[in-house]
Design an enzyme around this catalytic site. Structure first.
Site, PDB file in Angstrom:
ATOM      1  N   HIS A   1     -22.901   2.621  -5.177  1.00  0.00           N
ATOM      2  CA  HIS A   1     -22.971   3.025  -3.775  1.00  0.00           C
ATOM      3  C   HIS A   1     -24.043   4.089  -3.652  1.00  0.00           C
ATOM      4  O   HIS A   1     -24.197   4.911  -4.555  1.00  0.00           O
ATOM      5  CB  HIS A   1     -21.610   3.582  -3.315  1.00  0.00           C
ATOM      6  CG  HIS A   1     -21.480   3.627  -1.835  1.00  0.00           C
ATOM      7  ND1 HIS A   1     -21.962   4.666  -1.083  1.00  0.00           N
ATOM      8  CD2 HIS A   1     -20.959   2.722  -0.963  1.00  0.00           C
ATOM      9  CE1 HIS A   1     -21.724   4.410   0.190  1.00  0.00           C
ATOM     10  NE2 HIS A   1     -21.121   3.241   0.294  1.00  0.00           N
TER      11      HIS A   1
ATOM     12  N   ASP B   1     -15.835  -2.996  -1.349  1.00  0.00           N
ATOM     13  CA  ASP B   1     -15.951  -4.453  -1.282  1.00  0.00           C
ATOM     14  C   ASP B   1     -15.418  -5.145  -2.523  1.00  0.00           C
ATOM     15  O   ASP B   1     -15.272  -6.364  -2.536  1.00  0.00           O
ATOM     16  CB  ASP B   1     -17.415  -4.848  -1.075  1.00  0.00           C
ATOM     17  CG  ASP B   1     -17.870  -4.434   0.289  1.00  0.00           C
ATOM     18  OD1 ASP B   1     -17.072  -4.587   1.220  1.00  0.00           O
ATOM     19  OD2 ASP B   1     -18.992  -3.946   0.429  1.00  0.00           O
TER      20      ASP B   1
HETATM   21  N1  CMC Z   1     -25.086  -3.507 -10.856  1.00  0.00           N
HETATM   22  C1  CMC Z   1     -25.985  -3.154 -11.813  1.00  0.00           C
HETATM   23  N2  CMC Z   1     -26.834  -2.122 -11.700  1.00  0.00           N
HETATM   24  C2  CMC Z   1     -26.794  -1.400 -10.568  1.00  0.00           C
HETATM   25  C3  CMC Z   1     -25.893  -1.710  -9.524  1.00  0.00           C
HETATM   26  C4  CMC Z   1     -25.021  -2.797  -9.702  1.00  0.00           C
HETATM   27  N3  CMC Z   1     -24.150  -3.123  -8.745  1.00  0.00           N
HETATM   28  N4  CMC Z   1     -26.078  -0.835  -8.512  1.00  0.00           N
HETATM   29  C5  CMC Z   1     -27.056  -0.012  -8.898  1.00  0.00           C
HETATM   30  N5  CMC Z   1     -27.484  -0.339 -10.145  1.00  0.00           N
HETATM   31  C6  CMC Z   1     -28.504   0.361 -10.934  1.00  0.00           C
HETATM   32  C7  CMC Z   1     -29.895   0.021 -10.415  1.00  0.00           C
HETATM   33  O1  CMC Z   1     -30.458  -1.073 -11.096  1.00  0.00           O
HETATM   34  C8  CMC Z   1     -30.649   1.306 -10.689  1.00  0.00           C
HETATM   35  O2  CMC Z   1     -30.990   1.329 -12.060  1.00  0.00           O
HETATM   36  P1  CMC Z   1     -32.343   2.099 -12.539  1.00  0.00           P
HETATM   37  O3  CMC Z   1     -32.154   3.527 -12.178  1.00  0.00           O
HETATM   38  O4  CMC Z   1     -32.372   1.851 -14.005  1.00  0.00           O
HETATM   39  O5  CMC Z   1     -33.465   1.437 -11.790  1.00  0.00           O
HETATM   40  C9  CMC Z   1     -29.597   2.408 -10.468  1.00  0.00           C
HETATM   41  O6  CMC Z   1     -28.327   1.757 -10.702  1.00  0.00           O
HETATM   42  C10 CMC Z   1     -29.598   2.981  -9.060  1.00  0.00           C
HETATM   43  O7  CMC Z   1     -29.564   1.890  -8.118  1.00  0.00           O
HETATM   44  P2  CMC Z   1     -30.275   1.923  -6.712  1.00  0.00           P
HETATM   45  O8  CMC Z   1     -30.476   0.530  -6.240  1.00  0.00           O
HETATM   46  O9  CMC Z   1     -31.475   2.812  -6.775  1.00  0.00           O
HETATM   47  O10 CMC Z   1     -29.164   2.646  -5.853  1.00  0.00           O
HETATM   48  P3  CMC Z   1     -29.052   2.597  -4.285  1.00  0.00           P
HETATM   49  O11 CMC Z   1     -28.328   3.834  -3.902  1.00  0.00           O
HETATM   50  O12 CMC Z   1     -30.365   2.337  -3.644  1.00  0.00           O
HETATM   51  O13 CMC Z   1     -28.154   1.282  -4.042  1.00  0.00           O
HETATM   52  C11 CMC Z   1     -26.351  -0.161  -3.640  1.00  0.00           C
HETATM   53  C12 CMC Z   1     -26.823   1.297  -3.689  1.00  0.00           C
HETATM   54  C13 CMC Z   1     -24.940  -0.195  -3.036  1.00  0.00           C
HETATM   55  C14 CMC Z   1     -27.274  -0.978  -2.727  1.00  0.00           C
HETATM   56  C15 CMC Z   1     -26.334  -0.745  -5.068  1.00  0.00           C
HETATM   57  O14 CMC Z   1     -25.467  -0.005  -5.895  1.00  0.00           O
HETATM   58  C16 CMC Z   1     -25.968  -2.233  -5.100  1.00  0.00           C
HETATM   59  O15 CMC Z   1     -26.844  -3.078  -4.913  1.00  0.00           O
HETATM   60  N6  CMC Z   1     -24.651  -2.552  -5.337  1.00  0.00           N
HETATM   61  C17 CMC Z   1     -24.193  -3.934  -5.261  1.00  0.00           C
HETATM   62  C18 CMC Z   1     -23.998  -4.313  -3.809  1.00  0.00           C
HETATM   63  C19 CMC Z   1     -22.765  -3.695  -3.207  1.00  0.00           C
HETATM   64  O16 CMC Z   1     -21.691  -3.736  -3.782  1.00  0.00           O
HETATM   65  N7  CMC Z   1     -22.916  -3.136  -1.992  1.00  0.00           N
HETATM   66  C20 CMC Z   1     -21.790  -2.607  -1.232  1.00  0.00           C
HETATM   67  C21 CMC Z   1     -21.933  -1.188  -0.871  1.00  0.00           C
HETATM   68  S1  CMC Z   1     -20.390  -0.519  -0.249  1.00  0.00           S
HETATM   69  C22 CMC Z   1     -20.176  -1.270   1.280  1.00  0.00           C
HETATM   70  C23 CMC Z   1     -21.117  -0.790   2.314  1.00  0.00           C
HETATM   71  O17 CMC Z   1     -21.335   0.403   2.456  1.00  0.00           O
HETATM   72  O18 CMC Z   1     -21.660  -1.665   3.033  1.00  0.00           O
END
Ligand code: CMC
Length: 435
Positions: free
Chosen positions: A311, A369
């Site tokens: 998240h 989720d």
């Molecule tokens: N599985 C594997 N690796 C992950 C995941 C995951 N679900 N989420 C983040 N990472 C890794 C990502 O690859 C990155 O690694 P590195 O630093 O080596 O490049 C690091 O963790 C940070 O990720 P980010 O994408 O920079 O983080 P963000 O804050 O931009 O993204 C997120 C947050 C929710 C989009 C992401 O965690 C994700 O894609 N999760 C899966 C989708 C999901 O479950 N979304 C629901 C969010 S809760 C409901 C809502 O609010 O709508």
């Protein structure tokens, strides 16, 4: 009334030898902010923060999240207390009005919402225009936007009574719209709302009853539905809420601004994650395949992510996920489907991921989720409907945030700036002279 920040010092920013003083402001909870409103006027520079990772876009009094501690408060009340002791409509009142209602206030609010659940009959004709296999979120985006055509007076958002009425109507009509979207997709007749039922009961009945037989509402499922709505009611300045604020900041019709929020929610990084998570659990299929998917999630060259994990704000267990997990068990017990392969995969996946160094280091915990899809699937909702249910529940958050923005006397149209890296000025060359 907002504009309640307090001065908390001064930050000094030195740019090429000149020092600029920037006010530091404190809210009631959470990190202080550096107020850069006047920076461009004083120093001729912008700040750059494309994903808003360090930027507060507004002042708000509705929802507070401490992502490190896993805390979520609505108007000061912890989400687990609301999920345990309150009901969705009471949470709606709280989010909209800033305080819990008295019994009389609640009665009159619930009555008003109940009496606005019907849709204009012309609305039903929109559905005929959609393919039966349209994605439910495509239908929701279109039909919520279409509602704006039925309430032209809501365009006057400077009138508090118009804002109040638009909020009530949106909260009241979303379940009716969502249920019609489901019924249209499965080819069953639309079911109209019934005023003697609760918000959640009414929604379940509009989705799952058929004219051929009586529909018996399970109190456990109605409670789980209500909890799902509470847990998704608001979540401060996420992508869809910020979209609603930005769309509404131009003075757009409130229903159109909410339709913009629905569109933003659709994506798998946001509301679409519940759909993506269940699809992923189904794809994994059995516990012995979990290591393969964990390895894929960790592989930098593989775009696969573990859906339902991670998240932007929570770097701890999402407090909503805990309540969802408990609700998932209650629902599966009630339905007698305790040992489904999906639940087994989910429980084991959660256990393995929480012990894995990659997930620990990156602070990737299950989010709301992760369990919500399991609940909705068990209740009988098709996967594609999941995000529609999220949108239904989030509508109150969107309207509360929209109203708060409109009521802020300092509100201006949202207009981010940019750093331009395209071509510098050059002269146009007519097509017949180009090489
Ligand atoms: N599985 C594997 N690796 C992950 C995941 C995951 N679900 N989420 C983040 N990472 C890794 C990502 O690859 C990155 O690694 P590195 O630093 O080596 O490049 C690091 O963790 C940070 O990720 P980010 O994408 O920079 O983080 P963000 O804050 O931009 O993204 C997120 C947050 C929710 C989009 C992401 O965690 C994700 O894609 N999760 C899966 C989708 C999901 O479950 N979304 C629901 C969010 S809760 C409901 C809502 O609010 O709508």
């Amino acid at each position: 009334m907002i504009n309640k920040t307090k001065p908390a010092g001064t930050a000094k920013l030195e740019i090429n030898g000149t020092t600029y003083d920037l006010p530091i402001l404190s809210g009631s909870l959470g990190p202080d902010v550096i107020d850069v409103k006047k920076l461009y006027g004083q120093a001729g520079v912008f700040t750059l923060d494309p994903g808003f990772t360090s930027t507060a876009s507004c002042e708000s009094q509705i929802t507070f999240i401490d992502g490190d501690e896993g805390i979520l408060l609505h108007r000061g009340y912890p989400i687990d207390e609301l999920a345990d002791q309150s009901g969705y409509l009471e949470v709606c009142y709280l989010l909209l009005n800033g305080k819990l209602p008295t019994q009389t206030e609640f009665k009159s609010f619930a009555k008003e919402v109940t009496q606005h659940t019907l849709l204009h009959t012309q609305m039903d004709r929109f559905f005929d225009g959609f393919r039966r296999d349209s994605h439910p979120m495509a239908m929701l985006t279109g039909t919520v936007g279409a509602l704006s055509a039925f309430y032209p007076s809501s365009m006057d958002s400077s009138d508090p009574e118009e804002r109040r009425l638009a909020s009530i109507r949106l909260i009241a009509k979303m379940p009716t719209l969502a249920a019609r979207i489901y019924k249209y997709a499965v080819g069953q007749p639309f079911v109209n709302p019934r005023n003697d039922l609760s918000y959640a009961e009414n929604f379940l009945r509009m989705c799952f009853s058929v004219p051929a037989e009586e529909y018996k509402i399970s109190p456990t499922l109605a409670k789980a539905m209500d909890r799902f709505f509470i847990l998704h009611a608001d979540h401060e300045q996420n992508a869809s809420t910020s979209t609603v604020r930005l769309a509404g900041s131009s003075g757009a019709h409130p229903y159109a601004a909410i339709a913009a929020g629905v569109a933003s929610l659709w994506g798998p990084s946001h509301g679409g994650a519940n759909e993506a998570c269940l699809n992923m659990l189904q794809e994994i299929g059995s516990v012995d395949r979990i290591p393969e998917f964990i390895a894929r999630a960790k592989d930098k060259d593989d775009p696969f992510r573990l859906m339902g994990f991670g998240h932007r704000v929570y770097k701890n267990y999402d407090p909503r996920a805990k309540v969802m997990q408990q609700t998932a068990h209650e629902v599966l017990d009630e339905l007698g489907v305790r040992d489904t392969p999906i639940l087994k995969v989910a429980m084991e996946l959660e256990k393995i991921a929480l012990e894995d160094d990659y997930f620990i280091e990156k602070k990737l915990y299950p989010n709301v989720d992760f369990y919500s899809g399991i609940i909705l699937d068990a209740m009988g909702f098709p996967t594609e409907m999941f995000t529609v249910l999220f949108a239904l529940a989030r509508t109150v958050g969107w309207v509360s945030q929209l109203n708060e923005m409109i009521e802020d006397p300092t509100q201006r149209i949202g207009r981010p700036r940019q750093i331009y890296t395209g071509e510098a000025k050059r002269s146009f060359v007519p097509v017949n002279q180009r090489g």
